[in-house]
Design an enzyme around this catalytic site. Sequence first.
Site, PDB file in Angstrom:
ATOM      1  N   HIS A 202       5.985   1.592  -1.817  1.00 49.99           N
ATOM      2  CA  HIS A 202       5.615   1.194  -3.180  1.00 49.99           C
ATOM      3  C   HIS A 202       4.381   2.012  -3.564  1.00 49.99           C
ATOM      4  CE1 HIS A 202       3.839  -1.547  -6.203  1.00 49.99           C
ATOM      5  NE2 HIS A 202       5.015  -2.154  -6.285  1.00 49.99           N
TER       6      HIS A 202
ATOM      7  N   ASP B  52       2.199  -2.746   5.045  1.00 53.11           N
ATOM      8  CA  ASP B  52       2.400  -3.407   3.760  1.00 53.11           C
ATOM      9  C   ASP B  52       3.495  -4.458   3.971  1.00 53.11           C
ATOM     10  OD1 ASP B  52       3.289  -4.250   1.308  1.00 53.11           O
ATOM     11  OD2 ASP B  52       3.520  -2.251   0.448  1.00 53.11           O
TER      12      ASP B  52
ATOM     13  N   GLN C 238       6.795  -7.266   0.973  1.00 52.09           N
ATOM     14  CA  GLN C 238       8.208  -7.625   0.832  1.00 52.09           C
ATOM     15  C   GLN C 238       8.768  -8.340   2.052  1.00 52.09           C
ATOM     16  OE1 GLN C 238       9.959  -7.442  -1.886  1.00 52.09           O
ATOM     17  NE2 GLN C 238       8.377  -6.397  -3.072  1.00 52.09           N
TER      18      GLN C 238
ATOM     19  N   LYS D 250       4.419 -13.346  -4.145  1.00 48.78           N
ATOM     20  CA  LYS D 250       5.795 -13.105  -3.696  1.00 48.78           C
ATOM     21  C   LYS D 250       6.191 -14.145  -2.648  1.00 48.78           C
ATOM     22  CE  LYS D 250       5.359  -8.094  -4.311  1.00 48.78           C
ATOM     23  NZ  LYS D 250       5.862  -7.868  -5.664  1.00 48.78           N
TER      24      LYS D 250
ATOM     25  N   CYS E 291       8.160   0.956  -9.112  1.00 48.34           N
ATOM     26  CA  CYS E 291       6.904   1.453  -8.531  1.00 48.34           C
ATOM     27  C   CYS E 291       7.178   2.235  -7.250  1.00 48.34           C
ATOM     28  CB  CYS E 291       5.917   0.329  -8.251  1.00 48.34           C
ATOM     29  SG  CYS E 291       5.452  -0.557  -9.721  1.00 48.34           S
TER      30      CYS E 291
END
Lengths: 407, 147
Positions: free
Chosen positions: A120, A197, A200, A223, A362
């Site tokens: 991202h 990261d 997600q 999220k 993104c």
Amino acid sequence: MSNSIKDQFPVFRQNADEKPIVYLDSAATSQRPESVIKAVDDFYYKHNANPHRGSYQLGIEATEAYENARLKVASFINAKDPSCVIFTRNTTESMNLIAYSYGMNFIKEGDRVVITILEHHSNMIPWQQVCRAKGAKLDYIYADKGGIISDEEIEAKITDGVKLVAATHVSNVLGIKTPIEKIIKRAHEVGAVAAVDAAQSSPHIKLDVEALDADFLAFSGHKLYSPLGVGVLWGKRELLDKMPPFLTGGDMIDSVREQDATWAELPNKFEAGTQNAGGAVGLAAAIDWIESVGFDKIEAVEREIYDYAWAKLKEVPHLTVYGSDKGEHYGAIAFNVDDVHPHDVATILDADGVCIRSGHHCAQPLMGHIGTSSCCRASFAVYNTKEDVDALCASLLKVRKWLGFED
Amino acid sequence: MGLDQIYTQVITENSRSTEHKHPIDCPTHSHEGVNPSCGDDIKLELKVEDGIIKDAAFVGDGCAISQASTSIMIDLILGRNVDDAKRLASKFIGMIKGEVTDDEDLEELEDAQAFKDISHMPARVKCAVLSWHTLEKALNDALDQVQ
């Protein structure tokens, strides 16, 4: 069909009989269960004050609520030292904290930073900035068109001279899980720091910073069934201790003189200014909610929905589904309708109450890599059902007709 | 609003039209317009001679709304002088913002009136106005040159 998990999310109650919301954009932001909304309400109704400041009862309660949220997060990601859990606004801010505080101070001219093509922009642009400022080189680990990263690629890119590797745990476009364990191991073999990261992955996979052995890990509350505006950065103490503050100001100092200041201990050193205590309380309530459902159930429910959606979407005529049948997938499926721009697809689906994301997500370099400029993305959370997938597919069948195509 | 008010025949046919979708020979001016959030990306090329738009075309891709809007805009501005084209762009943008609503006043926009209802669709406003903003920027360059 009634679904006991979906019933816990108030947003789905509106127009439930006439035009139910088919929410397939949880990779952008999830919905929040009632228990989270109530916990945030309760904080502002009964315990609101500025944490770490007031020495009166409300101030003590606000501080307790905020610090208990930190303990909850630490336990959630299996971080042994809660003071290494730093609250931020979101994953983007967490990544910028690493880039500006660690990257700008410990990456030198001629060093290399490695990220993956799946990133991202939030885990890409900060590293572009660091590399440009420091005269370092930014290298990419490429995936194949299906999003799969090979062992050879990891070994070829993470070599001597690499000082930092930053990689996503799960792609926000293709939903594929990266071989993050191998990436971290290889980074450590060449003496590089590894940042993950987890924006997600956090709603879908039980995170364990000890088992991953990452040096930094970031995710967003929103999220993860929490309010907007609260995120987390976890880092190893030996790194966080030697890093300078990212933002300076209130509450992050030890003492201040006219010309200089000394910094507070972790985590306060990285939490300048009044923090989003209501958000942190919401995040703690979201973690309670997730743990009440249990990751075993979350994974089982989501696996069934994902596999069902993957198979059904492959049957829809004039549809290109991106990604591979191989690999472990979580959350997102990317696709395009032949000859129709994703933005039109999203508008037409919206008329049926089906919410999907369209655009480049993104992840513009990834779009180029998989051979498109933009795409549609349906993404799932534990509240989704097979009926949601059926509604998506039924609506997709109408798309080309609206644009004047015969089939 | 219903999809039948957005995906009208005028819009869907123009969205697929390739009549104006090509580079032009020796453009005097060009400008790239991008909607970063949705991926609309057009490059508008103009050939302006003696203050008149002698040729205009575009390359790029985007949604049906942005593509149709660009194609219809080019139909409208070809052969017009720069001031006239700027005035029409301003009127079109005014229509999409809901500031110009009088049907008689809008008549000179011809097929571009088909986008009037987009003013009720906040998510699509940017798609409809992209080419017209791009035109304004390109023409401002053109004006600078004329003066």
